[in-house]
Structures are given as structure tokens and as C-alpha cells.
Design a protein around this motif. Structure first.
Motif, PDB file in Angstrom:
ATOM      1  N   PRO A 180       0.830  -1.217   0.000  1.00  0.00           N
ATOM      2  CA  PRO A 180       0.000   0.000   0.000  1.00  0.00           C
ATOM      3  C   PRO A 180       0.863   1.265   0.000  1.00  0.00           C
ATOM      4  O   PRO A 180       2.021   1.245   0.427  1.00  0.00           O
ATOM      5  N   PRO A 181       0.291   2.354  -0.506  1.00  0.00           N
ATOM      6  CA  PRO A 181       1.042   3.615  -0.512  1.00  0.00           C
ATOM      7  C   PRO A 181       1.262   4.106   0.917  1.00  0.00           C
ATOM      8  O   PRO A 181       0.503   3.752   1.819  1.00  0.00           O
ATOM      9  N   PRO A 182       2.302   4.907   1.126  1.00  0.00           N
ATOM     10  CA  PRO A 182       2.562   5.397   2.485  1.00  0.00           C
ATOM     11  C   PRO A 182       1.448   6.334   2.945  1.00  0.00           C
ATOM     12  O   PRO A 182       0.878   7.070   2.161  1.00  0.00           O
ATOM     13  N   VAL A 183       1.178   6.250   4.217  1.00  0.00           N
ATOM     14  CA  VAL A 183       0.161   7.121   4.809  1.00  0.00           C
ATOM     15  C   VAL A 183       0.895   8.184   5.622  1.00  0.00           C
ATOM     16  O   VAL A 183       1.649   7.863   6.540  1.00  0.00           O
ATOM     17  N   PHE A 184       0.681   9.419   5.257  1.00  0.00           N
ATOM     18  CA  PHE A 184       1.354  10.513   5.934  1.00  0.00           C
ATOM     19  C   PHE A 184       0.514  10.976   7.117  1.00  0.00           C
ATOM     20  O   PHE A 184      -0.720  10.995   7.035  1.00  0.00           O
ATOM     21  N   PRO A 185       1.154  11.330   8.204  1.00  0.00           N
ATOM     22  CA  PRO A 185       0.380  11.776   9.371  1.00  0.00           C
ATOM     23  C   PRO A 185      -0.322  13.096   9.072  1.00  0.00           C
ATOM     24  O   PRO A 185       0.217  13.962   8.389  1.00  0.00           O
ATOM     25  N   ARG A 186      -1.520  13.208   9.580  1.00  0.00           N
ATOM     26  CA  ARG A 186      -2.291  14.426   9.381  1.00  0.00           C
ATOM     27  C   ARG A 186      -2.245  15.269  10.644  1.00  0.00           C
ATOM     28  O   ARG A 186      -2.226  14.749  11.747  1.00  0.00           O
ATOM     29  N   SER A 187      -2.244  16.558  10.430  1.00  0.00           N
ATOM     30  CA  SER A 187      -2.285  17.446  11.588  1.00  0.00           C
ATOM     31  C   SER A 187      -3.728  17.835  11.840  1.00  0.00           C
ATOM     32  O   SER A 187      -4.511  18.020  10.919  1.00  0.00           O
ATOM     33  N   ASN A 188      -4.065  17.957  13.062  1.00  0.00           N
ATOM     34  CA  ASN A 188      -5.421  18.354  13.433  1.00  0.00           C
ATOM     35  C   ASN A 188      -5.472  19.857  13.698  1.00  0.00           C
ATOM     36  O   ASN A 188      -6.061  20.302  14.672  1.00  0.00           O
ATOM     37  N   GLY A 189      -4.839  20.617  12.850  1.00  0.00           N
ATOM     38  CA  GLY A 189      -4.807  22.060  13.028  1.00  0.00           C
ATOM     39  C   GLY A 189      -3.779  22.506  14.045  1.00  0.00           C
ATOM     40  O   GLY A 189      -3.732  23.673  14.406  1.00  0.00           O
ATOM     41  N   ASN A 190      -2.948  21.591  14.521  1.00  0.00           N
ATOM     42  CA  ASN A 190      -1.950  21.926  15.530  1.00  0.00           C
ATOM     43  C   ASN A 190      -0.570  22.029  14.884  1.00  0.00           C
ATOM     44  O   ASN A 190       0.354  21.305  15.231  1.00  0.00           O
ATOM     45  N   LEU A 191      -0.453  22.898  13.918  1.00  0.00           N
ATOM     46  CA  LEU A 191       0.828  23.084  13.257  1.00  0.00           C
ATOM     47  C   LEU A 191       1.698  24.019  14.073  1.00  0.00           C
ATOM     48  O   LEU A 191       1.249  25.078  14.518  1.00  0.00           O
ATOM     49  N   LYS A 192       2.922  23.625  14.247  1.00  0.00           N
ATOM     50  CA  LYS A 192       3.848  24.482  14.971  1.00  0.00           C
ATOM     51  C   LYS A 192       4.460  25.473  14.002  1.00  0.00           C
ATOM     52  O   LYS A 192       4.813  25.127  12.872  1.00  0.00           O
ATOM     53  N   LYS A 193       4.575  26.691  14.440  1.00  0.00           N
ATOM     54  CA  LYS A 193       5.177  27.722  13.619  1.00  0.00           C
ATOM     55  C   LYS A 193       6.696  27.526  13.613  1.00  0.00           C
ATOM     56  O   LYS A 193       7.298  27.295  14.667  1.00  0.00           O
ATOM     57  N   ILE A 194       7.268  27.588  12.427  1.00  0.00           N
ATOM     58  CA  ILE A 194       8.716  27.430  12.313  1.00  0.00           C
ATOM     59  C   ILE A 194       9.376  28.748  12.711  1.00  0.00           C
ATOM     60  O   ILE A 194       9.107  29.793  12.117  1.00  0.00           O
ATOM     61  N   VAL A 195      10.200  28.679  13.728  1.00  0.00           N
ATOM     62  CA  VAL A 195      10.873  29.874  14.235  1.00  0.00           C
ATOM     63  C   VAL A 195      12.368  29.622  14.215  1.00  0.00           C
ATOM     64  O   VAL A 195      12.854  28.647  14.786  1.00  0.00           O
ATOM     65  N   LEU A 196      13.073  30.487  13.526  1.00  0.00           N
ATOM     66  CA  LEU A 196      14.529  30.409  13.498  1.00  0.00           C
ATOM     67  C   LEU A 196      15.104  31.295  14.588  1.00  0.00           C
ATOM     68  O   LEU A 196      14.473  32.278  14.998  1.00  0.00           O
ATOM     69  N   PRO A 197      16.314  30.994  15.051  1.00  0.00           N
ATOM     70  CA  PRO A 197      16.875  31.791  16.150  1.00  0.00           C
ATOM     71  C   PRO A 197      17.080  33.257  15.800  1.00  0.00           C
ATOM     72  O   PRO A 197      17.032  34.120  16.668  1.00  0.00           O
ATOM     73  N   GLU A 198      17.282  33.564  14.510  1.00  0.00           N
ATOM     74  CA  GLU A 198      17.540  34.964  14.148  1.00  0.00           C
ATOM     75  C   GLU A 198      16.271  35.746  13.843  1.00  0.00           C
ATOM     76  O   GLU A 198      16.335  36.943  13.537  1.00  0.00           O
ATOM     77  N   ASP A 199      15.097  35.127  13.924  1.00  0.00           N
ATOM     78  CA  ASP A 199      13.849  35.799  13.566  1.00  0.00           C
ATOM     79  C   ASP A 199      13.563  37.082  14.358  1.00  0.00           C
ATOM     80  O   ASP A 199      13.110  38.065  13.776  1.00  0.00           O
ATOM     81  N   PRO A 200      13.805  37.138  15.680  1.00  0.00           N
ATOM     82  CA  PRO A 200      13.544  38.415  16.368  1.00  0.00           C
ATOM     83  C   PRO A 200      14.400  39.558  15.816  1.00  0.00           C
ATOM     84  O   PRO A 200      13.930  40.699  15.697  1.00  0.00           O
ATOM     85  N   TYR A 201      15.639  39.252  15.468  1.00  0.00           N
ATOM     86  CA  TYR A 201      16.529  40.289  14.923  1.00  0.00           C
ATOM     87  C   TYR A 201      16.093  40.693  13.511  1.00  0.00           C
ATOM     88  O   TYR A 201      16.200  41.858  13.130  1.00  0.00           O
ATOM     89  N   VAL A 202      15.594  39.717  12.748  1.00  0.00           N
ATOM     90  CA  VAL A 202      15.100  40.015  11.395  1.00  0.00           C
ATOM     91  C   VAL A 202      13.904  40.958  11.479  1.00  0.00           C
ATOM     92  O   VAL A 202      13.799  41.923  10.708  1.00  0.00           O
ATOM     93  N   ARG A 203      13.000  40.714  12.431  1.00  0.00           N
ATOM     94  CA  ARG A 203      11.832  41.598  12.591  1.00  0.00           C
ATOM     95  C   ARG A 203      12.255  43.007  13.008  1.00  0.00           C
ATOM     96  O   ARG A 203      11.736  43.995  12.501  1.00  0.00           O
ATOM     97  N   ARG A 204      13.212  43.095  13.918  1.00  0.00           N
ATOM     98  CA  ARG A 204      13.694  44.427  14.345  1.00  0.00           C
ATOM     99  C   ARG A 204      14.326  45.161  13.172  1.00  0.00           C
ATOM    100  O   ARG A 204      14.123  46.363  12.986  1.00  0.00           O
ATOM    101  N   PHE A 205      15.118  44.428  12.388  1.00  0.00           N
ATOM    102  CA  PHE A 205      15.772  45.050  11.231  1.00  0.00           C
ATOM    103  C   PHE A 205      14.729  45.537  10.231  1.00  0.00           C
ATOM    104  O   PHE A 205      14.843  46.634   9.688  1.00  0.00           O
TER     105      PHE A 205
END
Length: 192
Positions: free
Chosen positions: A34-59
Motif C-alpha cells: 500500500p502507498p505510504p500514509v502521511f500523518p495528518r495534523s489536526n490544526g496543531n501546526l507548529k510555527k517554524i521559528v529560526l533563532p535569528e527571527d527576532p533580529y530580522v523583525r527588528r531590522f
């Protein structure tokens, strides 16, 4: 409709089991692997945050003119100035410099680089004038100019109906004059 839920394999099994269709040739092979079954999210997606994001927003708040003009021309090889600034601040803080000092150093480096690019553009412009060529486009446009470029020109005014009617009448008169013995009642023009 609950019978439509599921993937292709489960839908086909239900249709075959309910005698709605014949068993396809590929069904046994698909059941074996059978084809692979990918896990589904129930609307609980985590936002991807990089360590430099606060500095990028300030800039970005401090230098709104440094935002990319055309987001479609984003290249992974040339990061935008805000991302370079954020990475530089992180690099400096890892080396033991305080956050405020790191931000001011990265800001001075950005301004120095921008100044160098402006000088290089000025020199290119002078060379183009000496060689009687058109100057290259500006690397840094003002925010007002960017907005003017992005705005679309208003479409030209459509030709007025009155002018079109007059042209049709003139065309009709020319045809009637060219026709030997013709009158307005014999041709197929609609008189208004």
C-alpha cells in the motif's frame, strides 16, 4: 458522505465490496504494497521559528526600504539583508558580545555595505555617461518610487459611443455614395 472518506485504496475496496464496480487489475498489487500514509495534523501546526527571527523583525522595522522589492525573485543563494543582519547578530553574540553592541555593529556593517553599493552605482553611472550608454537601474529605489512602479497604470479611456456611432454613419454614407442607384431603404443598414 462517509463512504467518500479515506484514500484511494480504501475507497476502491468499499466500491468493490459493495459490488458497485469490478475489481481493478491493480487492486491486489496495491494491497500487497500500500502507498505510504502521511500523518495528518489536526490544526496543531507548529510555527517554524529560526533563532535569528527576532533580529530580522527588528531590522525590518528599522529599515523598511531593505525589504525585497519583488518576492518572486527571491534566491536561496543571496539572502535578503534582514536575514544577513540576524545571522550576523547571532554570530557576534555567540562570540561574547552583548546583544545591543552586536546589533549596532551589524547595523553599521549593513549601512557601510549599502553605502559601498551606492558608490559603485554612482561610478557605473559615470562610466555609462562617458561611454554614451544608458545608466543601469538604481539598486535602491525610494519607497515612493517602488510604490509607483507597483501601481498599475489606469487603462486608457474606451472610445466614446458617440464617436463610434458617428464613424459608422460616415462609413454608411460613403458606402451609399459609392453604390450606383442605391438608396438608404434598399440596403441592410438600420436607420436610427
Amino acid at each position: 458522505m462517509s463512504w467518500m472518506k479515506g484514500d484511494l485504496l480504501s475507497k476502491t475496496r468499499r466500491l468493490v465490496g459493495g459490488l458497485a464496480t469490478r475489481e481493478p487489475v491493480w487492486l491486489k498489487a496495491m494491497e500487497a504494497s500500500p502507498p505510504p500514509v502521511f500523518p495528518r495534523s489536526n490544526g496543531n501546526l507548529k510555527k517554524i521559528v529560526l533563532p535569528e527571527d527576532p533580529y530580522v523583525r527588528r531590522f525590518s522595522r528599522k529599515h523598511p526600504e531593505a525589504k525585497l522589492v519583488d518576492p518572486n525573485k527571491v534566491s536561496a543563494f543571496i539572502p535578503d539583508p534582514a536575514r544577513v543582519y540576524g545571522c550576523r547578530v547571532l554570530e557576534l553574540t555567540k562570540n561574547g558580545i552583548s546583544e545591543d553592541d552586536a546589533m549596532s555593529v551589524a547595523n553599521m556593517e549593513y549601512l557601510a555595505e549599502r553605502k559601498e553599493k551606492k558608490k559603485a552605482y554612482k561610478r557605473l553611472k559615470e562610466l555609462a555617461v562617458l561611454q554614451d550608454k544608458s545608466p543601469p537601474p538604481k539598486p535602491y529605489l525610494s519607497t515612493k518610487k517602488e510604490m509607483q512602479i507597483q501601481e498599475k497604470k489606469a487603462p486608457a479611456d474606451p472610445p466614446s459611443v458617440r464617436r463610434l456611432v458617428n464613424q459608422l454613419k460616415q462609413h454608411k454614407d460613403v458606402l451609399l455614395q459609392d453604390k450606383p442607384g442605391g438608396s438608404a431603404n434598399q440596403d441592410h443598414w438600420i436607420d436610427e
